[in-house]
Design a protein around this motif. Structure first.
Motif, PDB file in Angstrom:
ATOM      1  N   LEU A 296      25.828  -7.690 -26.801  1.00 52.48           N
ATOM      2  CA  LEU A 296      25.710  -6.433 -26.051  1.00 52.48           C
ATOM      3  C   LEU A 296      25.634  -5.237 -26.987  1.00 52.48           C
ATOM      4  O   LEU A 296      24.889  -4.286 -26.731  1.00 52.48           O
ATOM      5  N   GLY A 297      26.388  -5.283 -28.081  1.00 51.46           N
ATOM      6  CA  GLY A 297      26.323  -4.202 -29.071  1.00 51.46           C
ATOM      7  C   GLY A 297      24.940  -4.097 -29.687  1.00 51.46           C
ATOM      8  O   GLY A 297      24.407  -2.992 -29.856  1.00 51.46           O
ATOM      9  N   GLU A 298      24.334  -5.231 -30.020  1.00 45.73           N
ATOM     10  CA  GLU A 298      22.979  -5.233 -30.577  1.00 45.73           C
ATOM     11  C   GLU A 298      21.971  -4.705 -29.547  1.00 45.73           C
ATOM     12  O   GLU A 298      21.075  -3.927 -29.894  1.00 45.73           O
ATOM     13  N   ALA A 299      22.113  -5.140 -28.309  1.00 46.08           N
ATOM     14  CA  ALA A 299      21.211  -4.676 -27.253  1.00 46.08           C
ATOM     15  C   ALA A 299      21.355  -3.169 -27.057  1.00 46.08           C
ATOM     16  O   ALA A 299      20.358  -2.456 -26.868  1.00 46.08           O
TER      17      ALA A 299
ATOM     18  N   ASN B 173      19.236   2.248 -27.687  1.00 42.38           N
ATOM     19  CA  ASN B 173      19.387   3.615 -28.198  1.00 42.38           C
ATOM     20  C   ASN B 173      18.237   3.980 -29.132  1.00 42.38           C
ATOM     21  O   ASN B 173      17.730   5.103 -29.100  1.00 42.38           O
ATOM     22  N   ALA B 174      17.811   3.040 -29.964  1.00 44.94           N
ATOM     23  CA  ALA B 174      16.676   3.281 -30.862  1.00 44.94           C
ATOM     24  C   ALA B 174      15.401   3.497 -30.046  1.00 44.94           C
ATOM     25  O   ALA B 174      14.593   4.381 -30.360  1.00 44.94           O
ATOM     26  N   HIS B 175      15.238   2.699 -28.994  1.00 45.19           N
ATOM     27  CA  HIS B 175      14.062   2.824 -28.127  1.00 45.19           C
ATOM     28  C   HIS B 175      14.052   4.185 -27.423  1.00 45.19           C
ATOM     29  O   HIS B 175      13.018   4.857 -27.345  1.00 45.19           O
ATOM     30  N   ILE B 176      15.188   4.604 -26.932  1.00 43.35           N
ATOM     31  CA  ILE B 176      15.299   5.908 -26.269  1.00 43.35           C
ATOM     32  C   ILE B 176      15.011   7.024 -27.267  1.00 43.35           C
ATOM     33  O   ILE B 176      14.257   7.961 -26.971  1.00 43.35           O
ATOM     34  N   ALA B 177      15.591   6.935 -28.460  1.00 40.15           N
ATOM     35  CA  ALA B 177      15.359   7.966 -29.481  1.00 40.15           C
ATOM     36  C   ALA B 177      13.877   8.061 -29.830  1.00 40.15           C
ATOM     37  O   ALA B 177      13.330   9.158 -29.971  1.00 40.15           O
ATOM     38  N   GLU B 178      13.218   6.911 -29.938  1.00 40.13           N
ATOM     39  CA  GLU B 178      11.775   6.904 -30.229  1.00 40.13           C
ATOM     40  C   GLU B 178      10.993   7.578 -29.099  1.00 40.13           C
ATOM     41  O   GLU B 178      10.110   8.394 -29.342  1.00 40.13           O
ATOM     42  N   ASN B 179      11.321   7.240 -27.865  1.00 45.61           N
ATOM     43  CA  ASN B 179      10.623   7.836 -26.717  1.00 45.61           C
ATOM     44  C   ASN B 179      10.888   9.328 -26.588  1.00 45.61           C
ATOM     45  O   ASN B 179      10.023  10.075 -26.122  1.00 45.61           O
ATOM     46  N   LEU B 180      12.063   9.781 -26.994  1.00 46.66           N
ATOM     47  CA  LEU B 180      12.368  11.208 -26.932  1.00 46.66           C
ATOM     48  C   LEU B 180      11.518  12.004 -27.926  1.00 46.66           C
ATOM     49  O   LEU B 180      11.310  13.200 -27.750  1.00 46.66           O
TER      50      LEU B 180
ATOM     51  N   ARG C 195       9.459  25.332 -17.644  1.00 45.24           N
ATOM     52  CA  ARG C 195      10.405  26.080 -18.470  1.00 45.24           C
ATOM     53  C   ARG C 195      10.802  25.348 -19.743  1.00 45.24           C
ATOM     54  O   ARG C 195      10.889  25.957 -20.801  1.00 45.24           O
ATOM     55  N   TYR C 196      11.063  24.059 -19.639  1.00 44.36           N
ATOM     56  CA  TYR C 196      11.599  23.323 -20.781  1.00 44.36           C
ATOM     57  C   TYR C 196      10.479  22.639 -21.548  1.00 44.36           C
ATOM     58  O   TYR C 196       9.595  22.028 -20.968  1.00 44.36           O
ATOM     59  N   ARG C 197      10.530  22.747 -22.878  1.00 41.69           N
ATOM     60  CA  ARG C 197       9.450  22.216 -23.691  1.00 41.69           C
ATOM     61  C   ARG C 197       9.885  21.089 -24.614  1.00 41.69           C
ATOM     62  O   ARG C 197       9.061  20.472 -25.278  1.00 41.69           O
ATOM     63  N   ASN C 198      11.188  20.836 -24.677  1.00 43.44           N
ATOM     64  CA  ASN C 198      11.667  19.809 -25.603  1.00 43.44           C
ATOM     65  C   ASN C 198      13.003  19.273 -25.129  1.00 43.44           C
ATOM     66  O   ASN C 198      13.835  20.025 -24.631  1.00 43.44           O
ATOM     67  N   LEU C 199      13.199  17.978 -25.322  1.00 48.78           N
ATOM     68  CA  LEU C 199      14.462  17.318 -25.003  1.00 48.78           C
ATOM     69  C   LEU C 199      14.870  16.516 -26.224  1.00 48.78           C
ATOM     70  O   LEU C 199      14.056  15.773 -26.782  1.00 48.78           O
ATOM     71  N   ALA C 200      16.099  16.681 -26.653  1.00 50.43           N
ATOM     72  CA  ALA C 200      16.589  15.957 -27.821  1.00 50.43           C
ATOM     73  C   ALA C 200      18.013  15.485 -27.553  1.00 50.43           C
ATOM     74  O   ALA C 200      18.722  16.044 -26.724  1.00 50.43           O
ATOM     75  N   ARG C 201      18.375  14.469 -28.289  1.00 45.80           N
ATOM     76  CA  ARG C 201      19.724  13.912 -28.174  1.00 45.80           C
ATOM     77  C   ARG C 201      20.488  14.247 -29.445  1.00 45.80           C
ATOM     78  O   ARG C 201      20.019  13.949 -30.545  1.00 45.80           O
ATOM     79  N   THR C 202      21.648  14.859 -29.293  1.00 51.00           N
ATOM     80  CA  THR C 202      22.455  15.202 -30.467  1.00 51.00           C
ATOM     81  C   THR C 202      23.128  13.941 -31.001  1.00 51.00           C
ATOM     82  O   THR C 202      23.130  12.896 -30.342  1.00 51.00           O
TER      83      THR C 202
END
Length: 167
Positions: free
Chosen positions: A21-24, A29-36, A51-58
């Motif tokens: 589950l940790g690996e998944a 998370n890597a897949h989401i970061a790539e799509n973001l 209004r919004y032009r960018n979405l990022a994950r801190t």
């Protein structure tokens, strides 16, 4: 001895599941970061919200939106309607990317219900453009305002637009 083996097997099994589950989770998370980082997401965000032009994950995991004026807002602080618009942009961008840019079908169940009336036409225009690109869109609503706006905007699609009322 039998009880020891049973308990040991259970512990080892739980450890294997935990590791898997940790690996998944890391892969997701890597897949989401790539799509973001996908430029299409920024275009979809602007098209849907205006209004919004960018979405990022801190690094802490907070989702931050950047406006056209470079103001930053945590996703959690947006109104329900604005948050729905952002989530729709995420869904559509992720789905399109997963499909390799191919069109598919889209089911929306009052997806714009919480959006303010000024933003609805932009969102409906976006969905009509998806239909023009070959997406088959089903929009279910009990909101007469949204229905009327879809009926008006759908005229651009000619015979490709169908309206059905379940009464």
């Amino acid at each position: 001895v039998g009880e020891y083996k049973t308990i040991t097997a259970e512990i080892i099994g739980k450890k294997c599941v935990h590791d898997a589950l940790g690996e998944a989770r890391e892969d997701e998370n890597a897949h989401i970061a790539e799509n973001l980082r996908d430029p299409q997401l920024n275009l979809d965000l602007l098209a849907l919200t205006g209004r919004y032009r960018n979405l990022a994950r801190t690094q802490e995991g907070t989702m931050l939106l950047r406006s056209r004026n470079d103001d930053e807002f945590p996703l959690s602080m947006l109104s329900t309607g604005a948050r729905e618009q952002v989530m729709n942009a995420l869904r559509l961008t992720f789905a399109s990317k997963a499909l390799g840019g191919e069109s598919a079908f889209l089911l929306l169940d009052d997806a714009f219900q919480h959006s303010d009336w000024e933003r609805r036409p932009r969102m409906i225009k976006y969905v009509v453009e998806l239909a023009r690109q070959g997406w088959q869109v089903f929009y279910f609503t009990m909101d007469k305002h949204i229905r009327d706006q879809f009926c008006e905007a759908g005229q651009e699609l000619g015979s490709s637009f169908k309206y059905e009322a379940l009464e």
